[in-house]
Scaffold this active site. Sequence first.
Site, PDB file in Angstrom:
ATOM      1  N   LYS A  77       0.857  -1.187   0.000  1.00 51.92           N
ATOM      2  CA  LYS A  77       0.000   0.000   0.000  1.00 51.92           C
ATOM      3  C   LYS A  77       0.895   1.239   0.000  1.00 51.92           C
ATOM      4  CE  LYS A  77      -3.614   2.439   2.499  1.00 51.92           C
ATOM      5  NZ  LYS A  77      -4.706   2.333   3.460  1.00 51.92           N
ATOM      6  N   LYS A  90      -2.157  -1.430  -3.929  1.00 52.71           N
ATOM      7  CA  LYS A  90      -3.044  -0.273  -3.832  1.00 52.71           C
ATOM      8  C   LYS A  90      -2.226   0.998  -3.930  1.00 52.71           C
ATOM      9  CE  LYS A  90      -6.127   1.879  -0.566  1.00 52.71           C
ATOM     10  NZ  LYS A  90      -6.477   2.013   0.800  1.00 52.71           N
TER      11      LYS A  90
HETATM   12  C1  PBG Z   1      -7.550   3.411   5.706  1.00 55.19           C
HETATM   13  C2  PBG Z   1      -7.801   3.218   4.251  1.00 55.19           C
HETATM   14  C3  PBG Z   1      -7.608   4.156   3.223  1.00 55.19           C
HETATM   15  C4  PBG Z   1      -8.121   3.590   2.071  1.00 55.19           C
HETATM   16  C5  PBG Z   1      -8.565   2.308   2.392  1.00 55.19           C
HETATM   17  N1  PBG Z   1      -8.353   2.090   3.749  1.00 55.19           N
HETATM   18  C6  PBG Z   1      -7.102   5.548   3.276  1.00 55.19           C
HETATM   19  C7  PBG Z   1      -5.751   5.809   3.770  1.00 55.19           C
HETATM   20  O1  PBG Z   1      -4.908   4.934   3.936  1.00 55.19           O
HETATM   21  O2  PBG Z   1      -5.507   6.992   4.053  1.00 55.19           O
HETATM   22  C8  PBG Z   1      -8.180   4.285   0.729  1.00 55.19           C
HETATM   23  C9  PBG Z   1      -9.213   3.799  -0.220  1.00 55.19           C
HETATM   24  C10 PBG Z   1      -9.550   4.714  -1.341  1.00 55.19           C
HETATM   25  O3  PBG Z   1      -8.938   5.786  -1.546  1.00 55.19           O
HETATM   26  O4  PBG Z   1     -10.475   4.370  -2.074  1.00 55.19           O
HETATM   27  N2  PBG Z   1      -6.479   2.792   6.281  1.00 55.19           N
END
Ligand code: PBG
Length: 329
Positions: A196, A254
């Site tokens: 991520k 992601k």
């Molecule tokens: C939270 C989380 C996030 C997303 C999924 N889980 C945001 C972040 O890490 O700030 C993002 C998903 C999206 O942008 O569609 N941990």
Amino acid sequence: MYPIRRNRRLRTNEAIRGLVRETTISPNDFLVPLFVVEGTGVKEEIASMPNYYRYSLDLLENEVKTLWDLGLRSVLLFVKVPDNLKDNKGTEALNPDGLMQRAIKTVKNTCPDMLVMTDVALDPFSSYGHDGIIADGKIINDETVNVLAEMSVSHAKAGADFVAPSDMMDGRILGIREGLDQHGFIDTGIMSYSAKYASAFYGPFRDALDSAPADIKDIPKDKKTYQMDFANRMEAIKETEMDIDEGADIVMVKPGLCYLDIVRDIKNVVDVPIAVYQVSGEYAMLKAAAEKGWLDHDAVMLEQITAIKRAGADLIASYFAKDVMKLLF
Ligand code: PBG
């Protein structure tokens, strides 16, 4: 060699193109993200995500039925937590009657065969909007992992099939696996957000949950000490392999589109399914361009989903899931 081989023969008409097509889209490809809020009768459009909504539990029931009728079989739950319930340690995340725990039960009561995955991270519960507990201006790892493990057990107790840790703390997959096993939840799966990236594409999601990192003195304003540097490739393999060793059943890359090289790299070296999260900013970009008449929404949507799958995704978390179903099936 030309002229013996004429590659255009295989592109002559839609029938032959269909026969030789290498990648196809199916309802089984999708995981549908759902945003849940307190209240009754609430269906609020998210400003930066046109045609995407936050639902209160009563309307979540209808939405889940609609998804099921469209052929969608898996949801990924996120909750918007009222400000007065937020604190540094994400205490509310462990409340057995919390919004997430009630949302899981609501989906299972409405559609028992719908696969329920839950977001496991502190940010929607954190007064600082961070995925971990803060001490001395830093996000502290191991204490956070303990809370994430407890949170996962709480979701499993409420009926979650899979927990999906999206926090990027070190060692959280092992912590969660041990926590689940110690409580007898040996069949509860883990989908790890393993690669991520610290991405600017999450903006609309943070609007949806009001979960952006707070602008407070001495607190980090971004997530770069735990989410990955988007300049890195090798690190994605390391993160993913470690998560698999710690017990991840499914791994994830992601965001999606900008990271398809990473998806392919990982696909080439792992033996577990790979999820790709086509994130909120990717959704917002296409909706905005289509609204202006600059892009053909449906054509670009299918091209993007197909590209994600072609790169190696076995499943795709996408805000377009419903749109794709309506268009194709
Ligand atoms: C939270 C989380 C996030 C997303 C999924 N889980 C945001 C972040 O890490 O700030 C993002 C998903 C999206 O942008 O569609 N941990």
